[in-house]
Design a protein around this motif. Structure first.
Motif, PDB file in Angstrom:
ATOM      1  N   THR A 119     122.968   1.136 -14.844  1.00 16.62           N
ATOM      2  CA  THR A 119     122.439   0.960 -13.485  1.00 16.62           C
ATOM      3  C   THR A 119     120.994   0.476 -13.488  1.00 16.62           C
ATOM      4  N   ASP A 120     120.148   1.114 -14.299  1.00 16.54           N
ATOM      5  CA  ASP A 120     118.722   0.755 -14.292  1.00 16.54           C
ATOM      6  C   ASP A 120     118.488  -0.660 -14.800  1.00 16.54           C
ATOM      7  N   ASN A 123     119.512  -3.127 -12.124  1.00 16.01           N
ATOM      8  CA  ASN A 123     118.483  -3.243 -11.076  1.00 16.01           C
ATOM      9  C   ASN A 123     117.326  -4.134 -11.523  1.00 16.01           C
ATOM     10  N   ASN A 126     118.457  -7.866 -11.794  1.00 14.96           N
ATOM     11  CA  ASN A 126     118.623  -8.459 -10.462  1.00 14.96           C
ATOM     12  C   ASN A 126     117.266  -8.764  -9.826  1.00 14.96           C
ATOM     13  N   MET A 297     114.017  -4.974  -3.427  1.00 18.51           N
ATOM     14  CA  MET A 297     114.653  -4.967  -4.745  1.00 18.51           C
ATOM     15  C   MET A 297     113.662  -4.579  -5.832  1.00 18.51           C
ATOM     16  N   MET A 300     113.043  -0.833  -5.875  1.00 17.15           N
ATOM     17  CA  MET A 300     114.096  -0.134  -6.625  1.00 17.15           C
ATOM     18  C   MET A 300     113.915  -0.355  -8.124  1.00 17.15           C
ATOM     19  N   ALA A 301     113.595  -1.603  -8.480  1.00 19.04           N
ATOM     20  CA  ALA A 301     113.511  -1.955  -9.894  1.00 19.04           C
ATOM     21  C   ALA A 301     112.346  -1.269 -10.592  1.00 19.04           C
ATOM     22  N   SER A 304     113.508   1.985 -11.798  1.00 16.93           N
ATOM     23  CA  SER A 304     114.390   1.769 -12.949  1.00 16.93           C
ATOM     24  C   SER A 304     113.600   1.330 -14.175  1.00 16.93           C
TER      25      SER A 304
END
Length: 584
Positions: A119-120, A123, A126, A297, A300-301, A304
């Motif tokens: 998941t990390d 992220n 992306n 984004m 969020m990143a 992560s």
């Protein structure tokens, strides 16, 4: 942190550079289209000049096709760069984890490491793709469109400046409030993954104890917690869309009103100019929307990325010396005033109070068989894990072949110390593939011989596909005793100088246990053997037996000597003899 992550772009630097170059060409060509459209309206349609309309229309088609080609190339380059970046991050994390000592592994949960590598990383890759494409496209598009708007009407362009300030404030509010929530949300993913992993790994125990309801509740609690945090974060992020739409429609209405007055009132603006202004308005505000999406984004990143860098920055607590020893002379072992405690080895004073092994002094000759016995929590497993240097001692030294284990090349040492851990692990694959973990070049004949010594050949040959039988993940399709014997055979294939069995025959019957020990005596007499056991019958014929009690050596000697001199050993023997008599 950013510098650390960027170092893993590696061979994808070319794609990383080509993506923004391509998107720049795409934007320049897109910005030209409204200007060409204005000329078509003003000089062609309103003037009734169809030749001009056709000529400019063809030019617009060529510009649009070139823009499309540049945009496609930009997408391809960005996808290749981001996916490659993600691949490199996963590989770097995986490689670093492989170098972790047991102490490093203790810092992270298995579920947490899985989340970081899946998941990390997704992220981060992306966000990286959006940064090298959208975050290049949006500012260039916005600035170019603003320049065109100013050239058409400086007065109307003031509308955009107000809109930019307003949207900038909204985005700053969203990012500042959403970041800590995303940070908590990813920890929630760790808990959810841990719940799933535990349930699936122990599904047989869950069903045996009829604990499905308990596991369902635990899973539901984890998902509900994650849902609440996700909803909280989305409530903030979702504000972005209506605010953007409100700003877009407000700008369009104001431009329509002011532009119409300028066309009808004093003729300071043409119809074509107004139409191109509408297009530039959409381009500017869509660029702002893209920038806001990138910020969300990236927010969020960042959470992560911090978790990824934690794994990448974790350095193994065990490293090779500058001039390592590459040969283990023999299987002799010496513990010289050894203390050991789990935790951060830099804080030695605090660790000294938490020692699980204290002042261990012991010499074992090469080829000896040493039995190790003691109560639960007496640090038997910890004791043997110091020999292949799975942990480093706090004080003192552990020597193998007369050399401190810290002076050896780690791989060389562990190749000469074969260890069957307390928790036996088999991997998905055939029996032969699992056996060859001990020696990847072992022939089938060598594998069969190792299985004969470990008393595993009998049940393997009864299986439909014999040594080609497929073992499910974790060895779920073989019994506990069969798993133990396969792990012992795997260890024997290394042909080690030291063999350690950490309670590795607890699931086999006493007859099979005796046959395994007999095979050890006859087939590998020169190998030093350390056998941790709960049953005295498993170690009573050892050359010497070590009795551990609360991390200290309580006694050392043969079976008969310990019966005379050691109370702990004597008590264990009497209890086991009494239990055997009652079972009869």
């Amino acid at each position: 942190m950013i510098k650390k992550l960027m170092s893993y772009i590696g061979e994808y630097k070319r794609d990383t550079l080509l993506s923004p170059i391509s998107v720049t060409f795409e934007v320049i060509l897109e910005v030209l289209l409204p200007m060409l459209m204005a000329k078509v309206i003003d000089n062609g349609v309103e003037a009734g000049n169809m030749n001009y309309v056709v000529k400019m229309g063809l030019l617009m088609l060529v510009v649009a096709m070139l823009s499309l080609a540049a945009g496609t190339l930009s997408g391809v380059f960005a996808a290749r760069a981001s996916m490659g970046f993600g691949k490199n991050l996963r590989k770097a994390m995986y490689d670093n984890i492989q170098d972790f000592s047991f102490q490093n592994i203790d810092h992270f949960s298995t579920a947490g490491l899985v989340t970081r590598m899946t998941t990390d990383v997704t992220n981060v890759q992306n966000a990286y793709q959006m940064l090298i494409r959208m975050f290049v496209r949006a500012p260039i598009m916005m600035i170019s469109a603003l320049v065109m708007c100013v050239s058409i009407s400086p007065k109307i362009s003031l509308i955009f400046l107000v809109a930019l300030v307003f949207l900038g404030g909204v985005m700053a509010f969203i990012v500042s409030h959403a970041f800590p929530i995303f940070d908590k949300m990813f920890k929630g993913y760790d808990k959810l993954n841990a719940s799933v992993q535990e349930n699936l790994t122990g599904i047989r125990v869950v069903k045996a104890y009829v604990r499905e309801d308990h596991e369902n509740k635990k899973f539901c609690d984890a998902t509900d917690n994650l849902k609440k945090m996700s909803v909280h974060a989305e409530r903030l992020v979702i504000m972005n869309q209506p605010v953007m739409q409100f700003t877009v429609y407000t700008c369009i209405l104001l431009i329509s009103w002011i532009g119409a007055k300028m066309i009808v009132g004093n003729g300071s603006m043409t119809t074509g100019d107004l139409m191109s202004l509408f297009t530039y308005t959409i381009q500017i505000l869509m660029s702002l929307m893209m920038i806001s999406m990138v910020f969300v984004m990236v927010t969020m990143a960042i959470s992560s990325a911090k978790r990824i860098v934690e794994v990448l920055d974790e350095k193994s607590s065990l490293t090779n010396p500058e001039q390592p020893v590459y040969e283990v002379k023999d299987g002799s072992i010496e513990f010289d005033h050894v203390d050991f405690a789990y935790g951060d080895e830099q804080d030695k004073e605090a660790q000294q109070e938490k020692c699980v092994l204290r002042d261990i002094n012991l010499s074992i000759h090469s080829g000896e068989t040493i039995g190790i016995i003691g109560g639960t929590g007496s640090s038997k497993s910890t004791f043997v894990q110091l020999i292949p240097r799975l942990y480093d001692v706090l004080n003192g030294a552990v020597k193998v072949g007369g050399v401190d284990v810290r002076d050896y090349d780690i791989e060389t040492l562990r190749n000469e110390v074969s260890m069957v851990l307390q928790k036996n692990v088999l991997f998905s694959g055939t029996i032969l593939e699992n056996l060859r973990w001990g020696n990847k070049d072992a022939t089938e004949e060598e594998c069969r011989h190792a299985c004969e010594l470990a008393q595993a050949s009998e049940f393997i040959e009864k299986m439909p596909q014999g040594y080609e039988t497929y073992i499910e993940q974790g060895g779920t399709n073989v019994s506990g005793g069969q798993k133990q014997r396969l792990c012992i055979a795997r260890a024997l294939l290394k042909k080690p100088k030291i063999l350690i069995l950490d309670d590795s025959t607890s699931a086999v019957d006493t007859k099979t246990d005796a046959l395994i020990r007999k095979a050890f005596r006859e087939e590998i007499p020169d190998t030093t053997k350390l056998i941790i056991a709960q049953r005295i019958s498993s170690v009573q014929d050892a050359d010497r037996i070590l009795v551990l009690d609360q991390g200290r050596i309580s006694g050392m000697g043969t079976h008969d000597e310990l019966l005379r001199t050691n109370e702990i050993y004597r008590d264990i023997y009497r209890l086991q003899q009494k239990g055997a008599g009652e079972n009869e």
